[in-house]
Design a protein around this motif. Structure first.
Motif, mmCIF file in Angstrom:
data_model
loop_
_atom_site.group_PDB
_atom_site.id
_atom_site.type_symbol
_atom_site.label_atom_id
_atom_site.label_comp_id
_atom_site.label_asym_id
_atom_site.label_seq_id
_atom_site.Cartn_x
_atom_site.Cartn_y
_atom_site.Cartn_z
ATOM 1 N N GLY A 100 -8.696 76.893 19.115
ATOM 2 C CA GLY A 100 -9.790 76.766 20.071
ATOM 3 C C GLY A 100 -9.842 75.337 20.561
ATOM 4 N N ILE A 101 -10.393 75.154 21.739
ATOM 5 C CA ILE A 101 -10.503 73.789 22.255
ATOM 6 C C ILE A 101 -11.945 73.542 22.681
ATOM 7 C CG2 ILE A 101 -8.105 73.398 22.921
ATOM 8 C CD1 ILE A 101 -8.880 74.287 25.752
ATOM 9 N N CYS A 158 -11.535 74.013 30.496
ATOM 10 C CA CYS A 158 -12.434 74.034 29.334
ATOM 11 C C CYS A 158 -13.664 73.162 29.590
ATOM 12 C CB CYS A 158 -11.646 73.554 28.114
ATOM 13 S SG CYS A 158 -12.643 73.141 26.686
ATOM 14 N N GLY A 159 -14.828 73.797 29.762
ATOM 15 C CA GLY A 159 -16.070 73.063 30.011
ATOM 16 C C GLY A 159 -16.431 72.074 28.913
ATOM 17 N N PRO A 160 -16.443 72.518 27.633
ATOM 18 C CA PRO A 160 -16.764 71.575 26.555
ATOM 19 C C PRO A 160 -15.779 70.404 26.471
ATOM 20 C CG PRO A 160 -16.953 73.834 25.778
ATOM 21 C CD PRO A 160 -16.362 73.895 27.158
ATOM 22 N N ALA A 165 -15.166 64.378 27.250
ATOM 23 C CA ALA A 165 -14.218 63.388 27.783
ATOM 24 C C ALA A 165 -14.850 62.005 27.977
ATOM 25 C CB ALA A 165 -13.577 63.896 29.070
ATOM 26 N N PRO A 166 -16.035 61.900 28.595
ATOM 27 C CA PRO A 166 -16.620 60.551 28.753
ATOM 28 C C PRO A 166 -16.912 59.872 27.420
ATOM 29 C CG PRO A 166 -17.747 62.160 30.164
ATOM 30 C CD PRO A 166 -16.836 62.932 29.249
ATOM 31 N N ALA A 167 -17.353 60.638 26.427
ATOM 32 C CA ALA A 167 -17.632 60.065 25.106
ATOM 33 C C ALA A 167 -16.345 59.526 24.488
ATOM 34 C CB ALA A 167 -18.252 61.118 24.194
ATOM 35 N N GLY A 173 -14.466 71.935 18.424
ATOM 36 C CA GLY A 173 -15.704 72.093 19.185
ATOM 37 C C GLY A 173 -16.248 70.773 19.689
ATOM 38 N N ALA A 174 -17.106 70.884 20.695
ATOM 39 C CA ALA A 174 -17.722 69.698 21.288
ATOM 40 C C ALA A 174 -18.828 69.181 20.377
ATOM 41 C CB ALA A 174 -18.284 70.037 22.661
ATOM 42 N N MET A 175 -18.956 67.867 20.328
ATOM 43 C CA MET A 175 -20.006 67.216 19.543
ATOM 44 C C MET A 175 -20.557 66.070 20.382
ATOM 45 S SD MET A 175 -17.864 67.003 15.900
ATOM 46 C CE MET A 175 -18.025 65.291 15.811
ATOM 47 N N PRO A 176 -21.792 65.628 20.098
ATOM 48 C CA PRO A 176 -22.283 64.435 20.792
ATOM 49 C C PRO A 176 -21.455 63.218 20.394
ATOM 50 C CG PRO A 176 -23.988 65.386 19.351
ATOM 51 C CD PRO A 176 -22.747 66.213 19.195
ATOM 52 N N LYS A 177 -21.470 62.224 21.269
ATOM 53 C CA LYS A 177 -20.684 61.005 21.027
ATOM 54 C C LYS A 177 -20.983 60.401 19.655
ATOM 55 C CE LYS A 177 -20.102 56.282 22.597
ATOM 56 N NZ LYS A 177 -20.603 55.235 23.464
ATOM 57 N N SER A 178 -22.256 60.353 19.272
ATOM 58 C CA SER A 178 -22.623 59.737 17.988
ATOM 59 C C SER A 178 -21.975 60.476 16.819
ATOM 60 C CB SER A 178 -24.143 59.712 17.820
ATOM 61 O OG SER A 178 -24.660 61.040 17.892
#
Length: 106
Positions: free
Chosen positions: A73-74, A31-33, A38-40, A91-96
């Protein structure tokens, strides 16, 4: 404290019986997103260590927990408080945005 990996077998002890809120990141290797956030999540596990524990579970290796909690979904992040599912973010979100969501929910 870095993020911790859990399994179906350890889910109850690691998440449901935890003494503070736990954010579970349901993810998979392909899963790309998931790899994108992961780093966040690693950074947030350090920044918010006093308030919340961040745990990852690989859905390919551990199919029971995602099925039980309706993960379709992941990445899906579910916040558990006192052993109960308290909030879900898909879903992916920015760290903030992840940090603001966690702080709002705990």
């Amino acid at each position: 404290m870095a993020t911790v990996a859990t399994t179906d077998a350890k889910f109850e002890a690691d998440v449901l019986q935890a003494d503070k809120p736990v954010l579970v990141d349901f993810w998979a290797e392909w899963c790309g997103p998931c790899r994108m956030i992961a780093p966040a999540l690693e950074e947030l596990s350090e920044e918010l260590a006093e308030q919340v524990q961040i745990i990852k579970i690989n859905i390919d290796d551990n199919p029971d927990a995602p099925t039980k909690y309706g993960v379709r979904g992941i990445p899906t992040m579910i916040l558990f408080k006192n052993g109960q599912q308290a909030a879900t973010q898909v879903g992916a979100m920015p760290k903030s945005a992840i940090k603001a969501w966690i702080e709002r929910e705990i």
